[in-house]
Design a protein around this motif. Structure first.
Motif, PDB file in Angstrom:
ATOM      1  N   LYS A  32      -3.363   1.505 -11.461  1.00 34.44           N
ATOM      2  CA  LYS A  32      -3.860   0.443 -12.497  1.00 34.44           C
ATOM      3  C   LYS A  32      -4.303   0.178 -12.008  1.00 34.44           C
ATOM      4  O   LYS A  32      -5.565  -0.188 -11.459  1.00 34.44           O
ATOM      5  N   CYS A  38      -0.341  -6.407 -18.868  1.00 28.77           N
ATOM      6  CA  CYS A  38       1.433  -5.812 -19.150  1.00 28.77           C
ATOM      7  C   CYS A  38       1.201  -4.489 -18.052  1.00 28.77           C
ATOM      8  O   CYS A  38       2.789  -4.757 -17.802  1.00 28.77           O
ATOM      9  N   CYS A  39       0.439  -3.749 -17.466  1.00 29.59           N
ATOM     10  CA  CYS A  39       0.654  -3.035 -16.283  1.00 29.59           C
ATOM     11  C   CYS A  39       1.178  -4.224 -14.987  1.00 29.59           C
ATOM     12  O   CYS A  39       2.512  -3.210 -14.401  1.00 29.59           O
ATOM     13  N   ASP A  41       2.769  -6.377 -15.389  1.00 33.38           N
ATOM     14  CA  ASP A  41       4.334  -7.190 -16.054  1.00 33.38           C
ATOM     15  C   ASP A  41       5.515  -5.523 -15.718  1.00 33.38           C
ATOM     16  O   ASP A  41       6.674  -5.965 -15.527  1.00 33.38           O
ATOM     17  N   TRP A  42       4.868  -4.014 -16.378  1.00 31.36           N
ATOM     18  CA  TRP A  42       5.940  -3.397 -15.411  1.00 31.36           C
ATOM     19  C   TRP A  42       6.200  -3.291 -14.327  1.00 31.36           C
ATOM     20  O   TRP A  42       7.122  -2.980 -13.737  1.00 31.36           O
ATOM     21  N   HIS A  45       8.563  -5.766 -13.552  1.00 30.49           N
ATOM     22  CA  HIS A  45      10.034  -5.144 -14.236  1.00 30.49           C
ATOM     23  C   HIS A  45      11.002  -3.811 -12.996  1.00 30.49           C
ATOM     24  O   HIS A  45      12.116  -4.222 -12.736  1.00 30.49           O
ATOM     25  N   HIS A  90       5.129   2.406 -19.636  1.00 28.20           N
ATOM     26  CA  HIS A  90       5.964   1.660 -19.388  1.00 28.20           C
ATOM     27  C   HIS A  90       7.173   2.297 -19.721  1.00 28.20           C
ATOM     28  O   HIS A  90       8.422   2.358 -20.395  1.00 28.20           O
ATOM     29  N   PRO A  92      10.879   2.556 -18.840  1.00 26.49           N
ATOM     30  CA  PRO A  92      11.851   1.601 -18.436  1.00 26.49           C
ATOM     31  C   PRO A  92      12.748   1.726 -16.994  1.00 26.49           C
ATOM     32  O   PRO A  92      12.643   3.750 -16.724  1.00 26.49           O
ATOM     33  N   SER A 118       8.917  -1.580 -25.183  1.00 30.42           N
ATOM     34  CA  SER A 118       9.044  -0.907 -23.840  1.00 30.42           C
ATOM     35  C   SER A 118       8.502  -1.981 -22.925  1.00 30.42           C
ATOM     36  O   SER A 118       8.226  -3.259 -23.300  1.00 30.42           O
ATOM     37  N   PRO A 119       9.257  -1.924 -21.440  1.00 29.15           N
ATOM     38  CA  PRO A 119       9.039  -2.631 -20.332  1.00 29.15           C
ATOM     39  C   PRO A 119       7.876  -3.439 -19.961  1.00 29.15           C
ATOM     40  O   PRO A 119       6.855  -2.233 -20.180  1.00 29.15           O
ATOM     41  N   GLY A 120       7.046  -4.193 -19.837  1.00 28.12           N
ATOM     42  CA  GLY A 120       5.620  -5.140 -20.058  1.00 28.12           C
ATOM     43  C   GLY A 120       4.963  -5.212 -21.517  1.00 28.12           C
ATOM     44  O   GLY A 120       4.272  -6.120 -20.596  1.00 28.12           O
TER      45      GLY A 120
END
Length: 148
Positions: A32, A38-39, A41-42, A45, A90, A92, A118-120
């Motif tokens: 990433k 957001c990456c 955050d994923w 997750h 993203h 799940p 979606s996740p993140g």
């Protein structure tokens, strides 16, 4: 076992239909950008779901996507490798666990783009329906669908 580990273990067990992830679960390698929130955050997750994760930050993930055979139409902001499978975008954690349990004859699974919800990509008060696609060099199909 500390309280956080116990809580996350319980959440992972619920998320995966009552079964916890095995201790021998392969490490997920995530490629990433270092500046993509957001990456990150994923990654949080999938870690919360019990996956062991290693991250390689890089300014451009395009070469990784190409090397791993991710069709350009399915690209998102980050790419991961877990066991023999590619995970693009993203996806799940529950879908990743399902793929690893069922071991389908595919290259991987992907959520193209960055759908809200979606996740993140959580947006308070808003989410989109989206599909997770299974892909191989010569095929693509819906692996899972998620309501908005």
């Amino acid at each position: 076992m500390d309280r956080r580990t116990l809580l996350l273990s319980g959440l992972a067990t619920v998320a995966f239909g009552g079964r916890a992830l095995a201790d021998d679960q392969p490490v997920m390698m995530v490629y990433k950008s270092p500046t993509c929130g957001c990456c990150g955050d994923w990654v949080e997750h999938v870690e919360a779901a019990g996956f062991r994760v290693a991250v390689q930050n890089m300014p451009d993930v395009t070469a990784v996507k190409t090397r791993l055979g991710v069709p350009q139409a399915l690209w998102s902001c980050h790419t991961a490798l877990v066991g023999d499978y590619v995970v693009e975008g993203h996806v799940p954690a529950e879908d990743i666990a399902r793929m690893l349990t069922e071991t389908p004859q595919i290259t991987g699974i992907a959520v193209p783009g960055m759908p809200a919800g979606s996740p993140g990509m959580e947006v308070p008060g808003y989410s989109q329906a989206y599909d997770v696609y299974a892909f191989s060099p010569d095929s693509r199909s819906v692996f899972a669908s998620h309501a908005g």
